[in-house]
Design a protein around this motif. Structure first.
Motif, PDB file in Angstrom:
ATOM      1  N   TYR A   1       0.849  -1.191   0.000  1.00 48.63           N
ATOM      2  CA  TYR A   1       0.000   0.000   0.000  1.00 48.63           C
ATOM      3  C   TYR A   1       0.882   1.238   0.000  1.00 48.63           C
ATOM      4  N   ARG A   2       0.419   2.287  -0.692  1.00 51.04           N
ATOM      5  CA  ARG A   2       1.168   3.544  -0.757  1.00 51.04           C
ATOM      6  C   ARG A   2       0.267   4.703  -0.349  1.00 51.04           C
ATOM      7  N   CYS A   3       0.860   5.624   0.412  1.00 49.15           N
ATOM      8  CA  CYS A   3       0.178   6.871   0.762  1.00 49.15           C
ATOM      9  C   CYS A   3       0.387   7.844  -0.396  1.00 49.15           C
ATOM     10  N   ASN A   4      -0.693   8.367  -0.931  1.00 50.21           N
ATOM     11  CA  ASN A   4      -0.587   9.304  -2.049  1.00 50.21           C
ATOM     12  C   ASN A   4      -0.251  10.723  -1.607  1.00 50.21           C
TER      13      ASN A   4
ATOM     14  N   ASN B   1       3.873   9.433   0.199  1.00 52.80           N
ATOM     15  CA  ASN B   1       4.511   8.359  -0.578  1.00 52.80           C
ATOM     16  C   ASN B   1       5.109   7.243   0.269  1.00 52.80           C
ATOM     17  N   SER B   2       4.722   7.122   1.536  1.00 49.76           N
ATOM     18  CA  SER B   2       5.144   5.985   2.347  1.00 49.76           C
ATOM     19  C   SER B   2       4.572   4.710   1.750  1.00 49.76           C
ATOM     20  N   VAL B   3       5.328   3.602   1.864  1.00 53.66           N
ATOM     21  CA  VAL B   3       4.876   2.305   1.363  1.00 53.66           C
ATOM     22  C   VAL B   3       4.855   1.333   2.536  1.00 53.66           C
TER      23      VAL B   3
ATOM     24  N   MET C   1      -4.957   4.597   2.163  1.00 55.33           N
ATOM     25  CA  MET C   1      -3.779   4.242   1.377  1.00 55.33           C
ATOM     26  C   MET C   1      -4.227   3.474   0.130  1.00 55.33           C
TER      27      MET C   1
ATOM     28  N   LEU D   1      -1.446  -1.219  -4.116  1.00 55.84           N
ATOM     29  CA  LEU D   1      -0.678  -1.282  -5.360  1.00 55.84           C
ATOM     30  C   LEU D   1      -0.840  -2.654  -5.987  1.00 55.84           C
TER      31      LEU D   1
ATOM     32  N   TYR E   1      10.066  -2.192  -6.144  1.00 50.70           N
ATOM     33  CA  TYR E   1       9.231  -0.989  -6.045  1.00 50.70           C
ATOM     34  C   TYR E   1       9.957   0.216  -6.616  1.00 50.70           C
TER      35      TYR E   1
ATOM     36  N   ASN F   1       9.675   4.216  -7.224  1.00 46.95           N
ATOM     37  CA  ASN F   1       8.935   5.320  -6.613  1.00 46.95           C
ATOM     38  C   ASN F   1       8.056   6.069  -7.614  1.00 46.95           C
TER      39      ASN F   1
ATOM     40  N   GLY G   1       5.595   2.292  -9.525  1.00 50.80           N
ATOM     41  CA  GLY G   1       4.923   1.310  -8.690  1.00 50.80           C
ATOM     42  C   GLY G   1       5.653  -0.009  -8.516  1.00 50.80           C
TER      43      GLY G   1
END
Length: 125
Positions: free
Chosen positions: A8-11, A14-16, A34, A37, A114, A116, A119
């Protein structure tokens, strides 16, 4: 069959996050849901993103992309994760180093890389 893992990514920041045991709850960061992906196995840019695997002398060598992926502060492979039915191994990468990793596991499984910008990408063997 490899363990099931989700990314999962924070839009916003950008934390994953890697989720190994999904309890069915939603994840949030920066007061926003989140984004789950979906791992890509082909498509535009695959020559730079699909993890390539090579076994040699009991080690698993991973190189991201048939063509070398750029590694800069603004565009890079952040991590490579190797998932088997027993283990999950992660190698965090530096922005100024190559998009490669070496794992000691001999099992078959899934390898994720991954980017950045583009994805999560996956190969299975």
């Amino acid at each position: 069959m490899a363990k099931k893992i989700s990314f999962y990514r924070c839009n916003v920041c950008n934390s994953v996050v890697e989720v190994v045991e999904d309890g069915g709850h939603s994840l949030a960061c920066c007061n926003q849901p989140m984004e789950l992906l979906k791992a890509k196995v082909s498509g535009e840019g695959q020559e730079y993103h699909i993890p390539e695997i090579r076994h040699q002398n009991g080690l698993l060598y991973v190189n991201v992309g048939a063509k070398m992926h750029p590694q800069s502060e603004g565009h890079h492979i952040s991590f490579i994760t190797f998932v088997t039915k027993q283990t999950i191994r992660r190698s965090n990468l530096k922005n100024d180093g190559p998009a490669t990793a070496v794992f000691t596991d001999k099992d078959h499984g899934d390898v994720y890389a991954y980017c950045n910008i583009h994805g999560i990408w996956k190969t299975s063997f």
